[in-house]
Design an enzyme around this catalytic site. Structure first.
Site, PDB file in Angstrom:
ATOM      1  N   LYS A  23      -9.324  -5.014   5.097  1.00 48.93           N
ATOM      2  CA  LYS A  23      -8.419  -4.316   5.723  1.00 48.93           C
ATOM      3  C   LYS A  23      -8.955  -3.767   7.104  1.00 48.93           C
ATOM      4  CE  LYS A  23      -5.694  -2.721   1.669  1.00 48.93           C
ATOM      5  NZ  LYS A  23      -5.410  -1.685   0.712  1.00 48.93           N
ATOM      6  N   GLN A  82      -6.329   4.371  -0.364  1.00 55.60           N
ATOM      7  CA  GLN A  82      -6.369   3.250  -1.370  1.00 55.60           C
ATOM      8  C   GLN A  82      -6.486   3.688  -2.783  1.00 55.60           C
ATOM      9  OE1 GLN A  82      -7.236   0.197  -0.432  1.00 55.60           O
ATOM     10  NE2 GLN A  82      -7.240  -0.590  -2.438  1.00 55.60           N
ATOM     11  N   ASP A 105       1.843   2.599   4.047  1.00 57.68           N
ATOM     12  CA  ASP A 105       1.822   1.777   2.792  1.00 57.68           C
ATOM     13  C   ASP A 105       3.197   1.953   2.174  1.00 57.68           C
ATOM     14  OD1 ASP A 105      -0.161   0.565   1.575  1.00 57.68           O
ATOM     15  OD2 ASP A 105      -1.114   2.253   0.691  1.00 57.68           O
TER      16      ASP A 105
HETATM   17  N1  GUE Z   1      -2.866   2.052  -1.399  1.00 57.50           N
HETATM   18  C1  GUE Z   1      -2.988   0.845  -1.667  1.00 57.50           C
HETATM   19  N2  GUE Z   1      -2.403  -0.158  -0.843  1.00 57.50           N
HETATM   20  C2  GUE Z   1      -2.446  -1.525  -1.295  1.00 57.50           C
HETATM   21  O1  GUE Z   1      -1.947  -2.171  -0.401  1.00 57.50           O
HETATM   22  C3  GUE Z   1      -3.345  -1.652  -2.296  1.00 57.50           C
HETATM   23  C4  GUE Z   1      -4.014  -0.744  -2.984  1.00 57.50           C
HETATM   24  N3  GUE Z   1      -3.632   0.626  -2.719  1.00 57.50           N
HETATM   25  N4  GUE Z   1      -4.632  -0.878  -3.889  1.00 57.50           N
HETATM   26  C5  GUE Z   1      -5.218  -2.166  -4.563  1.00 57.50           C
HETATM   27  C6  GUE Z   1      -3.938  -3.120  -4.141  1.00 57.50           C
HETATM   28  C7  GUE Z   1      -4.664  -4.645  -4.040  1.00 57.50           C
HETATM   29  N5  GUE Z   1      -4.414  -5.011  -2.617  1.00 57.50           N
HETATM   30  C8  GUE Z   1      -4.709  -6.399  -2.322  1.00 57.50           C
HETATM   31  C9  GUE Z   1      -4.809  -6.741  -0.908  1.00 57.50           C
HETATM   32  C10 GUE Z   1      -5.241  -7.836  -0.621  1.00 57.50           C
HETATM   33  C11 GUE Z   1      -5.799  -9.018  -1.442  1.00 57.50           C
HETATM   34  C12 GUE Z   1      -6.084 -10.202  -0.772  1.00 57.50           C
HETATM   35  O2  GUE Z   1      -6.204 -10.681   0.334  1.00 57.50           O
HETATM   36  N6  GUE Z   1      -6.508 -11.054  -1.931  1.00 57.50           N
HETATM   37  C13 GUE Z   1      -7.121 -12.454  -1.548  1.00 57.50           C
HETATM   38  C14 GUE Z   1      -8.491 -12.682  -2.537  1.00 57.50           C
HETATM   39  C15 GUE Z   1      -9.320 -11.827  -2.220  1.00 57.50           C
HETATM   40  C16 GUE Z   1     -10.722 -11.902  -3.138  1.00 57.50           C
HETATM   41  O3  GUE Z   1     -11.081 -13.491  -2.888  1.00 57.50           O
HETATM   42  O4  GUE Z   1     -11.122 -11.010  -3.487  1.00 57.50           O
HETATM   43  C17 GUE Z   1      -6.175 -13.600  -2.115  1.00 57.50           C
HETATM   44  O5  GUE Z   1      -5.343 -13.179  -2.852  1.00 57.50           O
HETATM   45  O6  GUE Z   1      -6.113 -14.563  -1.681  1.00 57.50           O
HETATM   46  C18 GUE Z   1      -5.598  -8.585  -2.941  1.00 57.50           C
HETATM   47  C19 GUE Z   1      -5.188  -7.273  -3.097  1.00 57.50           C
HETATM   48  C20 GUE Z   1      -3.877  -4.004  -2.022  1.00 57.50           C
HETATM   49  N7  GUE Z   1      -3.810  -2.831  -2.559  1.00 57.50           N
END
Ligand code: GUE
Length: 403
Positions: A141, A187, A210
């Site tokens: 982020k 988070q 969020d």
């Molecule tokens: N307050 C809060 N807000 C959130 O938005 C929040 C949170 N807590 N807690 C956890 C989850 C999870 N999350 C992700 C964001 C980006 C990817 C992302 O970009 N993933 C890549 C891969 C990343 C990798 O390779 O590890 C993809 O799917 O292509 C995944 C998961 C946001 N979250």
């Protein structure tokens, strides 16, 4: 073939009965055609069986190979000739490239601001505890902010167990007052001893990028207009005067951008959301409802989950269980948005694990028309939507946008 005939079955014994029952549950009338009497079977039918064809909304179930058919499961399989718009293999929804284009749009808007506008959107992130995955997401982020010319602030509490609610609340109050901060993100998950809702409720709803503050949730779950007499335009998130959670927004944005930007029609469709979390399941169901889909939320206590999903034109899977959704649960030609990010052991990879979705991707690809891969689907969209929410928040705070 009479036009009143909607489904054919070739009788292969017990499994056909299972298929028959399952199809009648789905509400599709079926006609049994016994295969043990080959003389009665028109020869053209044999070819058609080999393809497993649908006649308009009718299907022949191909059971002779038994390939993808598990015990008691029915595979409804599209035929490319009778449904020209359907290809045999689904197309990937490339969330990564959609997210990249949204991010670069934001970057160029920020780069071309008038010289007298010196303020930049600022995102403050609170990270409590030392979960590896949370650290990774937070880093992603922050990098995303820097890449498009936004400012980010990080407050870390690595010893999660020593943290008190009062410490976190105090920091959030600081950020609420801070003019350089336009977005605040806590988070999740927080350590068990911290009351999550108490923390999220302290965030100024205007800075709640969020979309998890109860005031923002309530607006999302309401049919009121919030904008005086002006009806909200749910086809343009930027025009919505409150914050909507990022992942659900990303799901809808993908539906609107597939098919070379034409998107798919959501109105009137059956949408089934699997999972009911505050972060994804419930808000994405609301967004689909605002776009006039007929929504069903299924969850761990749902009975006949498969037959409900089999009626879905749009499936949003957000449960967090690796490969839970099987191809046989899907209606041919449906669109699958897979929100799940599950890590499974993969000793032969560099990281030692790999990410998989909630949907059995390889199999589902043969049945549905569009599908998001994991990784590279919804995940990158979440971050792009976070940036967009922060940008909107900044524009409202600095008087560059109404609402
Ligand atoms: N307050 C809060 N807000 C959130 O938005 C929040 C949170 N807590 N807690 C956890 C989850 C999870 N999350 C992700 C964001 C980006 C990817 C992302 O970009 N993933 C890549 C891969 C990343 C990798 O390779 O590890 C993809 O799917 O292509 C995944 C998961 C946001 N979250």
């Amino acid at each position: 073939m009479g036009s009143n005939v909607r489904s054919f079955f070739v009788n292969h014994g017990q499994t056909t009965t299972a298929a028959d029952q399952k199809l009648s549950k789905v509400g599709s009338p079926c006609h049994l055609m016994p295969s043990n009497n080959s003389k009665k079977r028109p020869s053209s039918f044999i070819l058609l069986i080999a393809y497993c064809f649908p006649v308009s909304d009718a299907f022949v179930w191909h059971s002779s190979t038994h390939r993808r058919i598990a015990k008691n499961q029915v595979l409804l399989y599209p035929h490319p000739i009778t449904r020209p718009s359907l290809e045999m293999t689904a197309k990937d929804i490339d969330g990564k490239s959609v997210a990249e284009s949204i991010r670069s749009e934001l970057a160029s808007k920020l780069a071309s601001l008038p010289a007298d506008v010196t303020s930049r959107p600022g995102l403050a992130v609170m990270l409590v505890g030392s979960r590896k995955d949370s650290q990774t997401y937070v880093r992603m982020k922050q990098k995303a902010c820097a890449d498009c010319g936004m400012v980010s602030f990080l407050e870390e509490y690595p010893k999660g167990e020593d943290v008190t609610e009062e410490m976190l609340l105090a920091k959030i109050r600081d950020w609420n007052e801070d003019e350089a901060v336009h977005g605040i993100l806590v988070q999740l998950p927080l350590p068990k001893h911290i009351h999550e809702e108490r923390i999220l409720s302290e965030v100024d709803p205007k800075k709640d990028v969020d979309g998890l503050h109860p005031a923002n949730t309530a607006k999302l779950f309401s049919t009121a207009t919030h904008a005086g007499a002006v009806k909200l335009n749910w086809k343009d998130f930027t025009s919505i005067p409150f914050h909507i959670p990022c992942t659900p927004q990303g799901c809808i944005e993908l539906l609107d951008r597939i098919n070379d930007g034409q998107g798919i029609e959501i109105e009137g469709k059956n949408a089934v959301v699997i999972g009911r979390s505050n972060l994804v399941g419930m808000p994405v169901a609301m967004l689909l409802l605002h776009r006039n889909a007929t929504i069903t939320i299924v969850h761990s206590r749902t009975k006949n989950i498969e037959s409900i999903i089999q009626q879905a034109d749009i499936v949003v899977a957000a449960v967090g269980r690796a490969n839970m959704v099987q191809a046989s649960w899907l209606k041919p030609g449906c669109v699958v948005i897979d929100v799940g990010i599950n890590s499974v052991d993969a000793p032969d990879t560099k990281r030692g694990y790999k990410l998989v979705g909630d949907v059995n991707y390889a199999e589902a690809k043969e049945v549905c028309e569009w599908i998001t891969p994991v990784p590279g689907g919804v995940g990158p969209m979440t971050i792009a939507m976070l940036l967009r929410n922060t940008w909107n928040s900044w524009r409202r705070a600095t008087g560059q946008m109404e609402g």
